[in-house]
Motif scaffolding. Structure first.
Motif, PDB file in Angstrom:
ATOM      1  N   LYS A 115       0.847  -1.185   0.000  1.00 14.04           N
ATOM      2  CA  LYS A 115       0.000   0.000   0.000  1.00 14.04           C
ATOM      3  C   LYS A 115       0.887   1.241   0.000  1.00 14.04           C
ATOM      4  O   LYS A 115       1.872   1.310   0.736  1.00 14.04           O
ATOM      5  N   THR A 116       0.556   2.202  -0.844  1.00  8.28           N
ATOM      6  CA  THR A 116       1.356   3.416  -0.951  1.00  8.28           C
ATOM      7  C   THR A 116       0.473   4.641  -0.769  1.00  8.28           C
ATOM      8  O   THR A 116      -0.760   4.542  -0.689  1.00  8.28           O
ATOM      9  N   LEU A 117       1.095   5.804  -0.757  1.00  5.26           N
ATOM     10  CA  LEU A 117       0.332   7.040  -0.617  1.00  5.26           C
ATOM     11  C   LEU A 117      -0.534   7.324  -1.837  1.00  5.26           C
ATOM     12  O   LEU A 117      -1.484   8.097  -1.758  1.00  5.26           O
ATOM     13  N   ALA A 118      -0.220   6.686  -2.957  1.00  5.98           N
ATOM     14  CA  ALA A 118      -1.072   6.821  -4.138  1.00  5.98           C
ATOM     15  C   ALA A 118      -2.441   6.180  -3.906  1.00  5.98           C
ATOM     16  O   ALA A 118      -3.395   6.472  -4.637  1.00  5.98           O
ATOM     17  N   ASP A 119      -2.544   5.328  -2.875  1.00  5.67           N
ATOM     18  CA  ASP A 119      -3.817   4.672  -2.544  1.00  5.67           C
ATOM     19  C   ASP A 119      -4.677   5.514  -1.617  1.00  5.67           C
ATOM     20  O   ASP A 119      -5.794   5.112  -1.269  1.00  5.67           O
ATOM     21  N   THR A 120      -4.192   6.664  -1.181  1.00  6.50           N
ATOM     22  CA  THR A 120      -4.926   7.495  -0.228  1.00  6.50           C
ATOM     23  C   THR A 120      -5.604   8.674  -0.924  1.00  6.50           C
ATOM     24  O   THR A 120      -5.394   8.919  -2.107  1.00  6.50           O
ATOM     25  N   THR A 121      -6.390   9.399  -0.156  1.00  6.53           N
ATOM     26  CA  THR A 121      -6.988  10.650  -0.627  1.00  6.53           C
ATOM     27  C   THR A 121      -6.191  11.813  -0.038  1.00  6.53           C
ATOM     28  O   THR A 121      -6.201  12.016   1.183  1.00  6.53           O
ATOM     29  N   PRO A 122      -5.462  12.575  -0.850  1.00  6.98           N
ATOM     30  CA  PRO A 122      -4.678  13.689  -0.307  1.00  6.98           C
ATOM     31  C   PRO A 122      -5.585  14.818   0.163  1.00  6.98           C
ATOM     32  O   PRO A 122      -6.491  15.240  -0.552  1.00  6.98           O
ATOM     33  N   ILE A 123      -5.335  15.299   1.376  1.00  5.34           N
ATOM     34  CA  ILE A 123      -6.141  16.381   1.949  1.00  5.34           C
ATOM     35  C   ILE A 123      -5.377  17.705   1.930  1.00  5.34           C
ATOM     36  O   ILE A 123      -5.836  18.685   1.357  1.00  5.34           O
ATOM     37  N   ALA A 124      -4.194  17.739   2.522  1.00  2.00           N
ATOM     38  CA  ALA A 124      -3.436  18.999   2.529  1.00  2.00           C
ATOM     39  C   ALA A 124      -2.010  18.779   3.009  1.00  2.00           C
ATOM     40  O   ALA A 124      -1.769  17.969   3.903  1.00  2.00           O
TER      41      ALA A 124
END
Length: 327
Positions: A115-124
């Protein structure tokens, strides 16, 4: 290619600032920022940079009337990737967010997590700050020159501690210092800790020869005299702190860290917009501005999709730096 080239690119990306914030804050009921049951995950131990950022943001948001009852909890492990895996597993949960930063980007590379940060929803993206080089008050190293002289003689005998796993900011900074000092990065005895809280005890207990961490984490210990500040890693000295930059110490390198917020994947547009909107209102609040000043954090706000683009660039650049370091 010289090492400072990818680092310069990394630093250039970190130094992008937005325009001046709005002056109006408003209340949560007026702005639509109320998120009942909001939980804020910290993917390392209490006392570290992610923890301080999360708890400060939560308190500031509540004090500004943006939302109430934010629960901050810690889920440490593997440089933040345990928390990242948990976050990604909470698909569609619009009441969960995670404090994170450059350390998680690096930990994904070195731990080879699925799992990487590309799998998340960026907020700020919220802040950036310099790292610092510190020793305990009883350390034999009085100056950064003293430390560098001993380090060059036998790098393996001087363990350096950092509050991030390999690939994170507290690892990259001393590796870049080593190369600039003519020390092979692979010969550095780096000891990782899961956050600045764990690292602090080892510095004070002389378990490591010196430590590298974010400036905001150890201000109290520096001012009380428990820690001796030897150098700062950014381009300029930090006001109020008596320590040279690495360049002033003769090392042709500099480094800066950043922190932000991500959420689980699969959010509706309304859920994502509400979290981003809360981050924007927090950024505009006088409470947050005072926290930036108090913690020596620099405003580095990037909302939503802009932060997502930045994360993609950081992933590529961290991989490039690790490769060039031979790590």
């Amino acid at each position: 290619m010289r090492l400072r080239t990818p680092l310069a690119l990394l630093g250039a990306a970190l130094l992008v600032l937005v325009g001046p914030p709005l002056l109006s804050t408003g209340g949560g009921s007026d702005t639509g920022t109320q998120i009942p049951g909001l939980r804020f995950m910290v993917p390392n131990t209490p006392g570290g940079g992610y923890d301080i950022t999360a708890r400060t943001a939560a308190k500031n948001a509540e004090d500004a009337g943006l939302t109430t009852g934010i629960e901050v909890f810690n889920l440490p492990g593997a440089g933040g990737t345990v928390g990242l895996t948990r976050l990604v597993g909470e698909h569609g949960n619009g009441r969960l967010a995670m404090s994170m930063g450059l350390g998680v980007v690096g930990a994904v590379h070195t731990n080879k997590t699925p799992k990487t940060l590309a799998d998340t929803t960026p907020i700020a993206r919220l802040t950036m700050e310099q790292d610092i080089v510190v020793v305990g008050k009883n350390s034999p190293y009085k100056t950064i020159q003293d430390l560098l002289a001993a380090w060059k003689k036998d790098p393996g005998k001087l363990p350096v501690g950092g509050g991030s796993s390999p690939g994170g900011p507290d690892h990259l900074a001393p590796m870049l210092m080593a190369q600039a000092a003519g020390i092979a990065p692979k010969s550095v005895n780096y000891v990782p800790f899961d956050g600045g809280g764990e690292l602090l005890a080892s510095i004070l207990g002389n378990k490591v020869a010196f430590g590298v961490s974010g400036v905001g984490e150890y201000l109290d210990q520096i001012h009380s005299g428990e820690l001796r500040l030897l150098a700062v890693t950014g381009a300029e000295r930090i006001p109020g702190l008596d320590a040279p930059t690495l360049r002033e110490a003769g090392l042709d390198t500099e480094f800066i860290n950043w922190r932000g917020i991500v959420a689980p994947p699969g959010l509706s547009d309304a859920e994502r917009d509400k979290l981003v909107g809360l981050a924007k209102k927090l950024h505009d609040s006088p409470q947050w501005r005072e926290s930036l000043r108090k913690n020596n954090w620099n405003d580095a706000f990037l909302p939503g999709e802009e932060f997502g683009t930045f994360l993609t660039e950081q992933d590529r650049r961290v991989g490039s730096v690790l490769k060039e370091l031979g790590l």
